[in-house]
Write a protein that holds these residues in place. Structure first.
Motif, PDB file in Angstrom:
ATOM      1  N   MET A   1      17.913  50.776 -49.660  1.00 21.84           N
ATOM      2  CA  MET A   1      17.443  49.425 -49.353  1.00 21.84           C
ATOM      3  C   MET A   1      16.199  49.130 -50.205  1.00 21.84           C
ATOM      4  O   MET A   1      15.268  49.922 -50.253  1.00 21.84           O
ATOM      5  CB  MET A   1      17.057  49.363 -47.866  1.00 21.84           C
ATOM      6  N   ILE A   2      16.238  47.982 -50.882  1.00 21.85           N
ATOM      7  CA  ILE A   2      15.083  47.598 -51.702  1.00 21.85           C
ATOM      8  C   ILE A   2      14.546  46.275 -51.162  1.00 21.85           C
ATOM      9  O   ILE A   2      15.309  45.339 -50.923  1.00 21.85           O
ATOM     10  CB  ILE A   2      15.482  47.448 -53.178  1.00 21.85           C
ATOM     11  N   LEU A   3      13.255  46.211 -50.924  1.00 20.21           N
ATOM     12  CA  LEU A   3      12.647  44.952 -50.503  1.00 20.21           C
ATOM     13  C   LEU A   3      11.856  44.418 -51.689  1.00 20.21           C
ATOM     14  O   LEU A   3      10.906  45.060 -52.150  1.00 20.21           O
ATOM     15  CB  LEU A   3      11.713  45.182 -49.306  1.00 20.21           C
ATOM     16  N   GLN A   4      12.249  43.289 -52.188  1.00 16.42           N
ATOM     17  CA  GLN A   4      11.547  42.712 -53.346  1.00 16.42           C
ATOM     18  C   GLN A   4      10.225  42.093 -52.915  1.00 16.42           C
ATOM     19  O   GLN A   4       9.258  42.099 -53.659  1.00 16.42           O
ATOM     20  CB  GLN A   4      12.414  41.630 -54.009  1.00 16.42           C
ATOM     21  N   THR A   5      10.230  41.532 -51.728  1.00 17.29           N
ATOM     22  CA  THR A   5       9.010  40.885 -51.247  1.00 17.29           C
ATOM     23  C   THR A   5       8.815  41.268 -49.788  1.00 17.29           C
ATOM     24  O   THR A   5       9.358  40.627 -48.897  1.00 17.29           O
ATOM     25  CB  THR A   5       9.116  39.346 -51.344  1.00 17.29           C
ATOM     26  N   CYS A   6       8.102  42.331 -49.554  1.00 19.20           N
ATOM     27  CA  CYS A   6       7.925  42.785 -48.173  1.00 19.20           C
ATOM     28  C   CYS A   6       6.851  41.967 -47.471  1.00 19.20           C
ATOM     29  O   CYS A   6       5.708  41.894 -47.925  1.00 19.20           O
ATOM     30  CB  CYS A   6       7.550  44.270 -48.125  1.00 19.20           C
ATOM     31  N   ASN A   7       7.252  41.360 -46.349  1.00 16.69           N
ATOM     32  CA  ASN A   7       6.309  40.627 -45.502  1.00 16.69           C
ATOM     33  C   ASN A   7       6.485  41.066 -44.052  1.00 16.69           C
ATOM     34  O   ASN A   7       6.404  40.263 -43.128  1.00 16.69           O
ATOM     35  CB  ASN A   7       6.564  39.108 -45.624  1.00 16.69           C
ATOM     36  N   LEU A   8       6.760  42.359 -43.878  1.00 14.43           N
ATOM     37  CA  LEU A   8       7.086  42.851 -42.538  1.00 14.43           C
ATOM     38  C   LEU A   8       5.927  42.777 -41.556  1.00 14.43           C
ATOM     39  O   LEU A   8       6.140  42.680 -40.360  1.00 14.43           O
ATOM     40  CB  LEU A   8       7.528  44.315 -42.624  1.00 14.43           C
ATOM     41  N   CYS A   9       4.722  42.884 -42.046  1.00 16.10           N
ATOM     42  CA  CYS A   9       3.581  42.888 -41.123  1.00 16.10           C
ATOM     43  C   CYS A   9       2.629  41.753 -41.516  1.00 16.10           C
ATOM     44  O   CYS A   9       2.826  41.096 -42.539  1.00 16.10           O
ATOM     45  CB  CYS A   9       2.899  44.252 -41.151  1.00 16.10           C
ATOM     46  N   ARG A  17       9.236  47.064 -52.767  1.00 15.96           N
ATOM     47  CA  ARG A  17       9.408  48.388 -52.159  1.00 15.96           C
ATOM     48  C   ARG A  17      10.795  48.919 -52.490  1.00 15.96           C
ATOM     49  O   ARG A  17      11.801  48.310 -52.130  1.00 15.96           O
ATOM     50  CB  ARG A  17       9.225  48.312 -50.628  1.00 15.96           C
ATOM     51  N   THR A  18      10.845  50.043 -53.177  1.00 14.66           N
ATOM     52  CA  THR A  18      12.109  50.741 -53.387  1.00 14.66           C
ATOM     53  C   THR A  18      12.255  51.732 -52.233  1.00 14.66           C
ATOM     54  O   THR A  18      11.388  51.805 -51.361  1.00 14.66           O
ATOM     55  CB  THR A  18      12.094  51.492 -54.725  1.00 14.66           C
ATOM     56  N   GLU A  19      13.322  52.534 -52.255  1.00 10.53           N
ATOM     57  CA  GLU A  19      13.506  53.477 -51.142  1.00 10.53           C
ATOM     58  C   GLU A  19      12.340  54.458 -51.043  1.00 10.53           C
ATOM     59  O   GLU A  19      11.923  54.851 -49.961  1.00 10.53           O
ATOM     60  CB  GLU A  19      14.813  54.248 -51.315  1.00 10.53           C
ATOM     61  N   GLN A  20      11.817  54.884 -52.178  1.00 14.27           N
ATOM     62  CA  GLN A  20      10.815  55.954 -52.172  1.00 14.27           C
ATOM     63  C   GLN A  20       9.383  55.476 -52.403  1.00 14.27           C
ATOM     64  O   GLN A  20       8.440  56.200 -52.139  1.00 14.27           O
ATOM     65  CB  GLN A  20      11.138  56.995 -53.264  1.00 14.27           C
ATOM     66  N   GLY A  80       5.045  64.236 -44.723  1.00 15.23           N
ATOM     67  CA  GLY A  80       6.163  63.372 -44.339  1.00 15.23           C
ATOM     68  C   GLY A  80       7.391  63.643 -45.165  1.00 15.23           C
ATOM     69  O   GLY A  80       7.314  64.090 -46.307  1.00 15.23           O
ATOM     70  N   LYS A  81       8.526  63.404 -44.530  1.00 14.95           N
ATOM     71  CA  LYS A  81       9.800  63.592 -45.210  1.00 14.95           C
ATOM     72  C   LYS A  81      10.594  62.291 -45.080  1.00 14.95           C
ATOM     73  O   LYS A  81      10.736  61.760 -43.975  1.00 14.95           O
ATOM     74  CB  LYS A  81      10.538  64.742 -44.520  1.00 14.95           C
ATOM     75  N   ALA A  82      11.113  61.795 -46.188  1.00 13.90           N
ATOM     76  CA  ALA A  82      11.890  60.552 -46.160  1.00 13.90           C
ATOM     77  C   ALA A  82      13.285  60.834 -45.620  1.00 13.90           C
ATOM     78  O   ALA A  82      13.942  61.796 -46.040  1.00 13.90           O
ATOM     79  CB  ALA A  82      11.971  59.956 -47.557  1.00 13.90           C
ATOM     80  N   LEU A  83      13.732  60.013 -44.678  1.00 11.98           N
ATOM     81  CA  LEU A  83      15.041  60.181 -44.051  1.00 11.98           C
ATOM     82  C   LEU A  83      15.872  58.915 -44.236  1.00 11.98           C
ATOM     83  O   LEU A  83      15.330  57.802 -44.246  1.00 11.98           O
ATOM     84  CB  LEU A  83      14.897  60.423 -42.538  1.00 11.98           C
ATOM     85  N   THR A  84      17.177  59.084 -44.345  1.00  8.14           N
ATOM     86  CA  THR A  84      18.057  57.913 -44.331  1.00  8.14           C
ATOM     87  C   THR A  84      18.164  57.435 -42.876  1.00  8.14           C
ATOM     88  O   THR A  84      17.883  58.207 -41.936  1.00  8.14           O
ATOM     89  CB  THR A  84      19.470  58.281 -44.824  1.00  8.14           C
ATOM     90  N   PRO A  85      18.603  56.199 -42.652  1.00  3.78           N
ATOM     91  CA  PRO A  85      18.794  55.747 -41.266  1.00  3.78           C
ATOM     92  C   PRO A  85      19.723  56.671 -40.478  1.00  3.78           C
ATOM     93  O   PRO A  85      19.495  56.947 -39.305  1.00  3.78           O
ATOM     94  CB  PRO A  85      19.383  54.342 -41.430  1.00  3.78           C
TER      95      PRO A  85
END
Ligand code: SF4
Length: 298
Positions: A1-9, A17-20, A80-85
């Motif tokens: 999942m890539i978010l080009q424009t993150c406005n989550l908060c 935001r790329t996956e990593q 931290g370790k990155a996990l898939t959903p």
């Protein structure tokens, strides 16, 4: 999942935001990064119970509180370790197999889309707790509507100047007000099971900071005037100097008995229902070790 424009908060970085990786305020990619997943016994009694809460601590944070007791993961992002959903969903079920009363998502805001995906694979047989600093946007909370049974937000400040100084969030007061009201709208009043374990509802936490009783009293006044019946308040006295407090002399000590009694008495005078924590819990022993405990992906 890539978010080009993150406005989550409420930071509304508009970050890529790329996956990593991510270039927003939280510096996180979109894959959830987990620093610890284990049974946790130090939440309110109705959350932890005897069996423990299935706490999943996420790395990164949308607040940067100078006194954060979890600064290793919130600010330094050192573990931290990155996990898939899918891996995250498996982690939830492993904690449930260990007997967890609930799944407790600690500081998860920056990963909400992946968490929504993880929770959508298969319904969990226990309540899901969203454990938050209270600095949330309404749009993101709407994504969680129906997936979260228990909200556990902080209400840290009733003073935006203090919020700016200590957490870098000059709109904390209005953002947290709107978030708390939305959370209790989603959950309704607190409901316990026969064993006194919370199944549904909102508990608002307030941590008393040394030298800031005025802020605490104003915060409790707002809660008393605005919370619905059935929403609980948890007053915490566990503050212990951590993080980056060396530039803040008043934060270099614990809360005094006098400070705590004054705020506690105010809570009682207001008739707020909920929990008060013992001052004896103000020890570093209560801070979990962030060492990837429980974060296996098989
Ligand atoms: S979640 Fe992170 S990148 Fe997105 S708006 Fe908030 S701080 Fe910025």
């Amino acid at each position: 999942m890539i978010l080009q424009t993150c406005n989550l908060c409420p930071r509304q970085c508009g970050a890529l935001r790329t996956e990593q990786e991510g270039n927003g305020f939280c510096r996180m990619g979109t894959l959830p990064v987990v620093a610890r997943a284990a049974l946790h016994y130090w939440e309110e009694p109705c959350i932890s119970g005897k069996k423990g809460s299935g706490a999943v601590f996420f790395t990164g944070c949308t607040l940067q509180c100078v006194f954060c007791q979890n600064y290793q993961i919130s600010t330094q992002r050192a573990v931290g370790k990155a996990l898939t959903p899918r891996q995250l969903s498996n982690l939830f079920f492993r904690l449930i197999d260990q007997g967890a009363n609930n799944i407790n998502l600690v500081s998860a805001t920056q990963f909400v889309p992946a968490i929504v995906e993880a929770l959508s694979f298969k319904p969990l047989p226990v309540p899901v707790v969203y454990n938050s600093g209270g600095y949330e946007s309404l749009e993101t909370l709407h994504m969680l509507d129906g997936l979260i049974q228990i909200y556990l937000p902080d209400y840290k400040y009733h003073d935006n100047q203090l919020a700016h100084q200590l957490s870098g969030a000059s709109d904390y007061v209005e953002r947290s007000h709107a978030a708390i009201l939305e959370m209790e709208r989603q959950t309704g009043p607190c409901q316990m099971d026969a064993n006194g374990i919370l199944q549904k509802g909102t508990i608002v936490r307030h941590l008393l900071l040394p030298g800031h009783t005025k802020n605490s009293i104003a915060a409790l006044d707002w809660l008393a005037a605005n919370l619905s019946k059935g929403t609980l308040v948890s007053l915490m006295g566990q503050y212990t100097p951590c993080g980056h407090v060396s530039s803040y002399p008043e934060l270099m000590r614990k809360v005094t008995v006098r400070e705590y009694r004054k705020v506690q008495q105010h809570l009682f005078d207001l008739g707020l229902d909920g929990y008060v924590q013992e001052l004896s819990s103000a020890k570093k022993d209560y801070i979990p070790a962030f060492d990837l405990t429980g974060v296996e992906t098989e």
